[in-house]
Design an enzyme around this catalytic site. Structure first.
Site, PDB file in Angstrom:
ATOM      1  N   LEU A  16     -51.239   1.896  31.957  1.00 58.50           N
ATOM      2  CA  LEU A  16     -50.196   0.912  32.278  1.00 58.50           C
ATOM      3  C   LEU A  16     -49.749   0.968  33.749  1.00 58.50           C
ATOM      4  CD1 LEU A  16     -48.280  -1.259  31.265  1.00 58.50           C
ATOM      5  CD2 LEU A  16     -46.719   0.526  30.527  1.00 58.50           C
ATOM      6  N   GLU A  36     -60.042   5.966  35.752  1.00 59.33           N
ATOM      7  CA  GLU A  36     -59.500   6.212  34.414  1.00 59.33           C
ATOM      8  C   GLU A  36     -60.511   6.999  33.568  1.00 59.33           C
ATOM      9  OE1 GLU A  36     -56.631   5.948  32.603  1.00 59.33           O
ATOM     10  OE2 GLU A  36     -57.906   6.813  31.037  1.00 59.33           O
ATOM     11  N   GLN A 116     -48.958  -2.376  24.448  1.00 59.89           N
ATOM     12  CA  GLN A 116     -49.670  -1.916  25.647  1.00 59.89           C
ATOM     13  C   GLN A 116     -51.152  -2.253  25.591  1.00 59.89           C
ATOM     14  OE1 GLN A 116     -48.162   1.942  26.562  1.00 59.89           O
ATOM     15  NE2 GLN A 116     -49.793   2.435  28.004  1.00 59.89           N
ATOM     16  N   TYR A 219     -35.205   1.712  13.090  1.00 58.20           N
ATOM     17  CA  TYR A 219     -34.985   3.161  13.012  1.00 58.20           C
ATOM     18  C   TYR A 219     -34.790   3.559  11.560  1.00 58.20           C
ATOM     19  CZ  TYR A 219     -34.627   3.955  17.989  1.00 58.20           C
ATOM     20  OH  TYR A 219     -34.932   4.087  19.318  1.00 58.20           O
ATOM     21  N   ASP A 306     -45.333   7.973  33.817  1.00 54.86           N
ATOM     22  CA  ASP A 306     -45.046   9.127  32.964  1.00 54.86           C
ATOM     23  C   ASP A 306     -45.287  10.446  33.692  1.00 54.86           C
ATOM     24  OD1 ASP A 306     -44.363   7.465  30.891  1.00 54.86           O
ATOM     25  OD2 ASP A 306     -45.639   8.464  29.406  1.00 54.86           O
TER      26      ASP A 306
HETATM   27  C1  LIG Z   1     -44.824   5.338  20.166  1.00 55.56           C
HETATM   28  C2  LIG Z   1     -44.496   4.965  21.580  1.00 55.56           C
HETATM   29  C3  LIG Z   1     -43.794   3.807  21.834  1.00 55.56           C
HETATM   30  C4  LIG Z   1     -43.485   3.455  23.154  1.00 55.56           C
HETATM   31  N1  LIG Z   1     -42.791   2.313  23.377  1.00 55.56           N
HETATM   32  C5  LIG Z   1     -42.467   1.948  24.635  1.00 55.56           C
HETATM   33  C6  LIG Z   1     -41.799   0.721  24.901  1.00 55.56           C
HETATM   34  O1  LIG Z   1     -41.501  -0.039  23.984  1.00 55.56           O
HETATM   35  N2  LIG Z   1     -41.533   0.400  26.198  1.00 55.56           N
HETATM   36  C7  LIG Z   1     -41.905   1.231  27.239  1.00 55.56           C
HETATM   37  O2  LIG Z   1     -41.629   0.880  28.403  1.00 55.56           O
HETATM   38  N3  LIG Z   1     -42.552   2.387  27.023  1.00 55.56           N
HETATM   39  C8  LIG Z   1     -42.850   2.769  25.760  1.00 55.56           C
HETATM   40  N4  LIG Z   1     -43.561   3.916  25.535  1.00 55.56           N
HETATM   41  C9  LIG Z   1     -43.949   4.758  26.689  1.00 55.56           C
HETATM   42  C10 LIG Z   1     -45.223   4.248  27.381  1.00 55.56           C
HETATM   43  O3  LIG Z   1     -46.297   4.209  26.491  1.00 55.56           O
HETATM   44  C11 LIG Z   1     -45.556   5.138  28.573  1.00 55.56           C
HETATM   45  O4  LIG Z   1     -44.410   5.292  29.368  1.00 55.56           O
HETATM   46  C12 LIG Z   1     -46.673   4.534  29.413  1.00 55.56           C
HETATM   47  O5  LIG Z   1     -47.893   4.584  28.716  1.00 55.56           O
HETATM   48  C13 LIG Z   1     -46.835   5.314  30.718  1.00 55.56           C
HETATM   49  O6  LIG Z   1     -47.915   4.788  31.432  1.00 55.56           O
HETATM   50  P1  LIG Z   1     -48.685   5.686  32.496  1.00 55.56           P
HETATM   51  O7  LIG Z   1     -49.772   4.821  33.028  1.00 55.56           O
HETATM   52  O8  LIG Z   1     -47.715   6.306  33.418  1.00 55.56           O
HETATM   53  O9  LIG Z   1     -49.260   6.906  31.653  1.00 55.56           O
HETATM   54  P2  LIG Z   1     -50.371   6.901  30.516  1.00 55.56           P
HETATM   55  O10 LIG Z   1     -50.275   5.673  29.700  1.00 55.56           O
HETATM   56  O11 LIG Z   1     -50.278   8.212  29.821  1.00 55.56           O
HETATM   57  O12 LIG Z   1     -51.718   6.817  31.324  1.00 55.56           O
HETATM   58  C14 LIG Z   1     -52.186   7.877  32.122  1.00 55.56           C
HETATM   59  C15 LIG Z   1     -53.689   7.713  32.204  1.00 55.56           C
HETATM   60  O13 LIG Z   1     -54.214   8.643  33.131  1.00 55.56           O
HETATM   61  C16 LIG Z   1     -55.480   9.031  32.679  1.00 55.56           C
HETATM   62  N5  LIG Z   1     -55.819  10.307  33.311  1.00 55.56           N
HETATM   63  C17 LIG Z   1     -55.147  11.479  33.229  1.00 55.56           C
HETATM   64  N6  LIG Z   1     -55.766  12.402  33.988  1.00 55.56           N
HETATM   65  C18 LIG Z   1     -56.821  11.800  34.548  1.00 55.56           C
HETATM   66  C19 LIG Z   1     -57.848  12.246  35.437  1.00 55.56           C
HETATM   67  N7  LIG Z   1     -57.865  13.494  35.900  1.00 55.56           N
HETATM   68  N8  LIG Z   1     -58.811  11.378  35.805  1.00 55.56           N
HETATM   69  C20 LIG Z   1     -58.793  10.098  35.356  1.00 55.56           C
HETATM   70  N9  LIG Z   1     -57.852   9.620  34.516  1.00 55.56           N
HETATM   71  C21 LIG Z   1     -56.876  10.465  34.128  1.00 55.56           C
HETATM   72  C22 LIG Z   1     -55.328   9.148  31.176  1.00 55.56           C
HETATM   73  O14 LIG Z   1     -56.577   8.999  30.534  1.00 55.56           O
HETATM   74  C23 LIG Z   1     -54.380   7.984  30.865  1.00 55.56           C
HETATM   75  O15 LIG Z   1     -55.058   6.821  30.439  1.00 55.56           O
HETATM   76  C24 LIG Z   1     -43.887   4.291  24.228  1.00 55.56           C
HETATM   77  C25 LIG Z   1     -44.611   5.458  23.966  1.00 55.56           C
HETATM   78  C26 LIG Z   1     -44.908   5.802  22.664  1.00 55.56           C
HETATM   79  C27 LIG Z   1     -45.700   7.064  22.413  1.00 55.56           C
END
Ligand SMILES: Cc1cc2nc3c(=O)[nH]c(=O)nc-3n(C[C@H](O)[C@H](O)[C@H](O)COP(=O)(O)OP(=O)(O)OC[C@H]3O[C@@H](n4cnc5c(N)ncnc54)[C@H](O)[C@@H]3O)c2cc1C
Length: 543
Positions: A16, A36, A116, A219, A306
């Site tokens: 994301l 990724e 997502q 909830y 995150d």
């Molecule tokens: C059940 C649930 C419900 C949620 N609902 C909401 C919501 O309604 N609204 C909201 O805003 N948020 C929600 N979230 C939170 C949201 O999913 C996360 O905040 C979001 O996915 C963060 O995105 P990101 O890209 O920072 O991290 P991630 O989605 O964790 O992506 C990180 C990526 O980095 C990749 N990666 C890691 N290390 C490496 C490497 N060394 N080389 C290459 N790639 C790598 C991983 O494969 C991963 O795909 C929810 C989460 C959960 C679990």
């Protein structure tokens, strides 16, 4: 021989936040490479609730409409967030009765739900259109920085092929376990793991409980478990998050050990409150934590999403906060890389986003305790702040924002009271431009914009002169000029200015400077303002 690639910005992680960052860098004309580990975009629905601010950002990049269309196919619009003992037992609590009721005045955009795994392909397509590159099935295995840039080694998961990338900057959008953050030794604050949670993706005929109801998140709180459901149309599938199980007074926070299909079904039936047939499609295990980094920038590495702040989904802010990180950072990198701003502009990323990431994380934790984990107790939680303040009313402070009043130090306020205060998102007002209805946030110009009252001819002319002298791209929008009208006559009050005043709005829609009256601003003063908001200190080295 190892392949070699050179790119201005390397992004570790293409989910994301990585995808959003590459899309927004492309919007500002900067090439990036996102890497990724997974074979494609997200397969799990995870994030779905999109705030008005995130939708404004997607609106600015031309994909709000398609996101809304997909949302309408997938979710009941305006779906609320309610509480039950069991789904069959009916509503006991309305946390948000209707997702958009009472908040439509503050934004041209609405809150929507889009999961997502449906959103990411839209982001990926737009990122490609804007010239971004993306490598799936590839892992960033090492990163090293020096005074000039960052060198990273990538390994293809299947072929083992190695590639060396040289970039000026690296963005760690590599998720909550962020290997890059760990290697850099960046500490986290907040609340470490308080539940080993699970998400059970399942199928069942849920129509009898949901058809005709304006509901998206439910909830569940009963003697057997605590967590929440999220439901999509046509109500034949959904997911259940389980955070704790066992007696509410002394619950077991480990839901993922000894989990098999039978136990997952037990949880589902306990939450549904009905012995209906259910099929478990998948189970995801994750740790609920509320932690944020001490630093978001280490030299040429920026931490986003995150990786920078991991929060429980209560509030729906994890992904949204990451989208805002990307929006804050992308234009700054673009300006510094193109020599339009001094390198110190990049320091403002941590100064501005750090406190705001902490706010969202603490507020998500408070909501977790209130809605799901009362056994944790309220000690150590922040008092509950309204959702709207967290989503739209967050305030930035940094040396590149020029304050114009007394600073009470607060990190958030009601967006209706921001009134163009420097460091806040420029207020939304419906205007007309050449007969078309536009929001103040839609006004043309992806660089700096000067929004001015009807009697601000003098300050507008001075600003144009100063911008030309300083080589700053500036679009001036004055009420009453160029076909711009304020039909409701509320623009000046909404921005806290006299008709002769104006505000300077940054590419990320935040107010950098405000002149309540035109008398305050000469071309020389405006030259100083441009130098400050672009961190153009004398003798600043090139990025
Ligand atoms: C059940 C649930 C419900 C949620 N609902 C909401 C919501 O309604 N609204 C909201 O805003 N948020 C929600 N979230 C939170 C949201 O999913 C996360 O905040 C979001 O996915 C963060 O995105 P990101 O890209 O920072 O991290 P991630 O989605 O964790 O992506 C990180 C990526 O980095 C990749 N990666 C890691 N290390 C490496 C490497 N060394 N080389 C290459 N790639 C790598 C991983 O494969 C991963 O795909 C929810 C989460 C959960 C679990």
């Amino acid at each position: 021989m190892m392949n070699e690639i050179e790119v201005p910005v390397l992004i570790a992680g293409g989910s994301l936040v990585g995808l959003t960052t590459s899309m927004l860098l492309g919007h500002h004309g900067i090439r990036s490479l996102a890497v990724e580990y997974h074979r494609g975009t997200a397969i799990h629905p995870r994030a779905a609730q999109m705030t008005q601010r995130s939708m404004e950002i997607l609106r600015g990049i031309g994909i709000e409409k398609v996101v809304c269309e997909r949302s309408a196919q997938q979710f009941v619009q305006d779906g609320g967030v309610i509480g039950v003992e069991t789904l069959a037992g009916g509503v006991t609590q309305a946390w948000i009765a209707n997702l958009n009721e009472g908040i439509r005045d503050v934004s041209p955009s609405e809150r929507v739900f889009l999961s997502q795994n449906s959103l990411e392909p839209i982001l990926e397509k737009r990122a490609h259109e804007l010239g971004a590159s993306l490598l799936f099935s590839t892992q960033v295995v090492s990163t090293e920085q020096d005074a000039e840039g960052v060198t990273a080694e990538l390994r293809h998961r299947d072929t083992g092929e190695m590639t060396r990338v040289r970039a000026r900057y690296l963005i760690a959008a590599d998720g909550s376990h962020s290997p890059i953050r760990e290697r850099l030794g960046v500490a986290m604050r907040g609340h470490p793991t308080f539940s080993r949670s699970i998400t059970i993706y399942f199928r069942a005929n849920l129509r009898p409980y949901l058809e005709g109801k304006i509901v998206a998140v439910v909830y569940v709180n009963n003697d057997r478990l605590r967590g929440f459901f999220r439901f999509e149309k046509p109500f034949d599938s959904g997911f259940l998050v389980v955070n704790t199980h066992g007696h509410p007074a002394s619950p077991d926070s480990d839901c993922s050990s000894e989990l098999d299909d039978a136990r997952a079904k037990e949880f589902l039936h306990a939450a549904l409150g009905a012995d209906i047939p259910v099929e478990v499609d998948n189970v995801m295990r994750w740790n609920a934590r509320a932690e944020y980094v001490e630093h978001m920038r280490i030299g040429r590495v920026f931490i986003a999403g995150d990786a920078a702040h991991t929060m429980p989904p209560n509030g729906g802010w994890g992904g949204n906060t990451g989208i805002q990180d990307a929006h804050n950072l992308a234009w700054k990198l673009a300006y510094v890389l193109s020599g339009r701003a001094g390198p110190a502009l990049l320091d403002s990323y941590e100064a501005e986003r750090g406190p705001v990431g902490a706010l969202a994380t603490e507020q998500a934790y408070t909501r977790y305790v209130v809605r799901t984990g009362p056994h944790l107790g309220m000690a150590g939680t922040q008092p509950l702040v309204s959702d709207l303040n967290v989503e739209l009313g967050y305030i930035y402070r940094s040396p590149v924002i020029v304050p114009d009043g007394q600073d009470d130090g607060t990190v958030h306020m009601n967006p209706r009271e921001m009134r163009g205060r420097p460091g806040t998102r420029a207020p939304h007002v419906w205007l007309r431009l050449k007969g078309e209805r536009v929001s103040t946030l839609d006004l043309p110009g992806k660089a700096f914009r000067l929004l001015a009252g009807p009697n601000a001819q003098r300050v507008c002319a001075e600003a144009e002169k100063a911008a030309q002298l300083a080589g700053v791209e500036l679009t001036v929008h004055r009420i009453g000029a160029g076909g711009l009208e304020d039909p409701d006559g509320i623009f000046c009050a909404a921005y806290g200015i006299e008709p002769s005043g104006c505000v300077l709005v940054r590419p990320d829609d935040f107010v950098a400077w405000r002149a309540r009256t035109g008398a305050q601003a000469s071309a020389a003063e405006l030259g100083e303002v441009f130098a400050r908001v672009l961190a153009r200190g004398a003798g600043a080295p090139r990025a």
